[in-house]
Design an enzyme around this catalytic site. Sequence first.
Site: not given
Ligand code: G3H
Ligand code: ZN
Length: 281
Positions: A83, A206
């Site tokens: 990621d 996110g």
């Molecule tokens: O790539 C990881 C995600 O977009 C997680 O985002 O921590 O805001 O859930 P978050």
């Molecule tokens: Zn992310």
Amino acid sequence: MPLTPTARILQSAEEHGFAAGSFNVIQLEHAQAILAGAERAQAPVILQISENAVRYHGALAPIAAAARTAAEQAGIPAALHLDHATRFDLIREAADCGFGSVMYDGSKLPWAENVGSTAEIAAWCRERCLLVEAELGEVGGKDGAHTPGVRTDPAQAAAFVAETGVDALAVAVGSSHTMTVREAELDLPLIAELRAAVNVPLVLHGSSGVPDETLRKAVAAGMRKVNISTHLNRLYTEAVREALAADPAVVDPRRWLGPARDTVAVEVARLLEVLGAHGRA
Ligand code: G3H
Ligand code: ZN
């Protein structure tokens, strides 16, 4: 069972109209909790390891091997995803470690540079049957394309996918990384427009800040991969705090990591149901 290619999970999501839950692994306990939750929901799942988590560990291989072995022992289809990668050497290493997909994050680069480097990486990955997710080159504060207010333009998204050849696209529709309250508002009509304009699965980043009902609507509008990290880490850390407070003399880490792992497993199962992935293993 052996690792499942991410492409197969996303294909099933497209066919059946659900979103694959993609959850971040930092420690072995995260991988175990995510897999236990997916087993409980009988859902396929994606374990994602971020470049930031690799930086924390100092290397990809140890945490990747732990996640991979745990996934291979699980009774549901599970994929490994790298990621927010910005480093090509890390993408190469992920390919060697059995990952089914990588997210190349050129979102902070200007448009032409993002298109150029993403296209190069997508071509390299295609030869190795590695699915590539990318993000558009919107610039906007520390969260890049996921700063609240930034939006992905459907025509630009279609051009980006055509020019780069990526297999999945992270789009900016109102969510923002690392939110600890679930009150983000998504632009649902824009998700539907993007879905109509782009012929690859859409990814929501996110997603921790997005309430359940909005997640359901986002899936109905066409989201096919939903990334969640902070929300699970918040619950994990809260459970650790509770366990430590309940027994200030505790020494054995299993006494406070165990409850945290159990808490995350229950929430992962619940979220997979929200995403419509339950029963799709
Ligand atoms: O790539 C990881 C995600 O977009 C997680 O985002 O921590 O805001 O859930 P978050
Ligand atoms: Zn992310």
